[in-house]
Design an enzyme around this catalytic site. Structure first.
Site, short mmCIF file in Angstrom:
data_model
loop_
_atom_site.label_atom_id
_atom_site.label_comp_id
_atom_site.label_asym_id
_atom_site.label_seq_id
_atom_site.Cartn_x
_atom_site.Cartn_y
_atom_site.Cartn_z
N LYS A 112 -40.29 -49.58 22.93
CA LYS A 112 -39.81 -48.53 23.82
C LYS A 112 -39.11 -49.12 25.04
O LYS A 112 -38.09 -48.60 25.49
CB LYS A 112 -40.96 -47.62 24.24
CG LYS A 112 -41.38 -46.69 23.10
CD LYS A 112 -42.62 -45.90 23.45
CE LYS A 112 -42.99 -44.96 22.30
NZ LYS A 112 -44.35 -44.43 22.45
N LYS A 191 -33.52 -45.07 9.32
CA LYS A 191 -34.65 -44.14 9.42
C LYS A 191 -34.21 -42.88 10.18
O LYS A 191 -33.53 -42.98 11.20
CB LYS A 191 -35.78 -44.85 10.18
CG LYS A 191 -36.98 -43.98 10.38
CD LYS A 191 -38.04 -44.64 11.26
CE LYS A 191 -39.02 -43.59 11.60
NZ LYS A 191 -40.08 -43.55 12.32
N LYS A 194 -34.62 -38.96 16.06
CA LYS A 194 -33.82 -38.31 17.08
C LYS A 194 -33.02 -39.35 17.88
O LYS A 194 -31.89 -39.09 18.27
CB LYS A 194 -34.78 -37.55 18.00
CG LYS A 194 -34.07 -36.68 19.00
CD LYS A 194 -35.04 -36.07 19.99
CE LYS A 194 -34.31 -35.70 21.26
NZ LYS A 194 -34.66 -36.54 22.40
#
Ligand code: TRP
Length: 321
Positions: A112, A191, A194
């Site tokens: 992240k 994959k 969003k």
């Protein structure tokens, strides 16, 4: 007794068919023979959304979408995470049994940060809040995708450590990784996610779904050549087919003359029809705020009952009460 199965869905934007075939359809079918606990993980979304309107809108839309897709709030326990704030109190207690080294090894945290999220304490202690979600409700099984496996190992670690000090307070949850479904591929063959902008939203309007299907990458095989089935158009189409129809599509791919454009047009209709009932249920719910609020409240009360009981055991055991 039926096993208690728990899972959370982050309200990070419109739900897409990757969410659906990756997890949601499994949760819906689990309801018939297990005690399902399912929540909209909006505290978790605060790690990536810092906008009041966006968080509010995403949270209530995720709740409505999951209802429309078939989560049954009478049979299951279905709530919005922040409506049961006991989870944050337990998270504080658990943080004292969570080693910094363990958190630092979190691959999800590192990913992240690499993707531009701010390295703050909320993001760092995300796995502790997730452990609290699971342990507060004594879940027996947590079905997750591969990307969440490490978080669940941390949950088990924290629970075992706590139980070693204070006795058998927490159920140690089993991790259930779904290997039947491969990763759901997006329109660009990565994959479906969003953050890659390659999703097909479940409840998108006709134009959105049409545009995304037209964006599915195809190869340049000639009209009279057989076509490769290890490709995103075939894989996405197959999600909507039973074994028999998948075999038929396979045969069509192997027969010269197949036009990708025709396959794409069919797929648009298939997607829209597949979710037609759910779409009308969603519209019904959108025009009936009272019903939605009632169901939110029902979920909150059911979840809070259990949460308060566990929390009071924990506080008594640790000397806080
Ligand atoms: N971290 C999960 C995800 O991003 C969402 C989640 C939050 C969750 N708490 C949970 C999943 C507890 C399972 C159990 O997908």
């Amino acid at each position: 007794m039926n096993k208690r199965i728990l899972s959370g869905v982050q309200p990070s934007g419109q739900l897409h068919i990757g969410n659906y075939f990756g997890m949601i359809d499994r949760m819906i079918s689990l309801q018939s023979n297990s005690d399902l606990f399912c929540f909209v993980a909006n505290y978790h979304s605060l790690t990536s959304i810092n906008n009041k309107d966006e968080l509010e809108k995403n949270t209530s839309e995720a709740f409505i979408d999951l209802l429309a897709l078939g989560i049954n709030p009478e049979k299951s326990t279905f709530w919005i995470q922040s409506h049961v704030p006991e989870v944050t109190e337990l998270a504080w207690i658990l943080s004292n049994f969570s080693s910094v080294g363990l958190m630092q090894r979190s691959t999800s945290y590192k990913d992240k940060i690499a993707n531009g999220l701010k390295p703050n304490m909320g993001l760092f202690s995300y796995p502790i809040l997730m452990a609290s979600d699971i342990l507060l409700f004594n879940a027996d099984v947590v079905p997750v995708g591969k990307d969440q496996k490490q978080h669940l190992e941390m949950t088990r670690d924290i629970a075992i450590k706590f139980n070693n000090f204070f006795g058998d307070i927490f159920t140690i949850p089993e991790i259930e990784i779904d290997n039947t479904n491969d990763i759901i591929i997006g329109v660009d063959n990565q994959k479906m996610s969003k953050s890659y902008n390659n999703t097909i939203p479940i409840f998108g309007d006709h134009d959105t779904i049409n545009n995304q299907v037209m964006n599915i990458v195809t190869d340049s095989a000639g009209l009279n050549e057989p076509k490769d089935t290890n490709t995103p158009l075939f894989k996405i189409y197959s999600l909507f087919l039973d074994i028999e129809s998948k075999k038929e599509l396979h045969d069509r791919y192997n027969t010269p003359g197949l036009k990708y454009m025709e396959v794409k047009k069919e797929l648009v209709d298939i997607i829209i029809n597949y979710f037609a009932d759910q779409r009308s249920r969603k519209n019904e719910l959108l025009s009936n705020k009272d019903e939605v609020n009632e169901l939110m409240n029902l979920g909150k009360l059911k979840a809070q009952n259990i949460a308060r009981e566990t929390l009071s055991h924990v506080k008594r055991a640790t000397g806080l009460l």
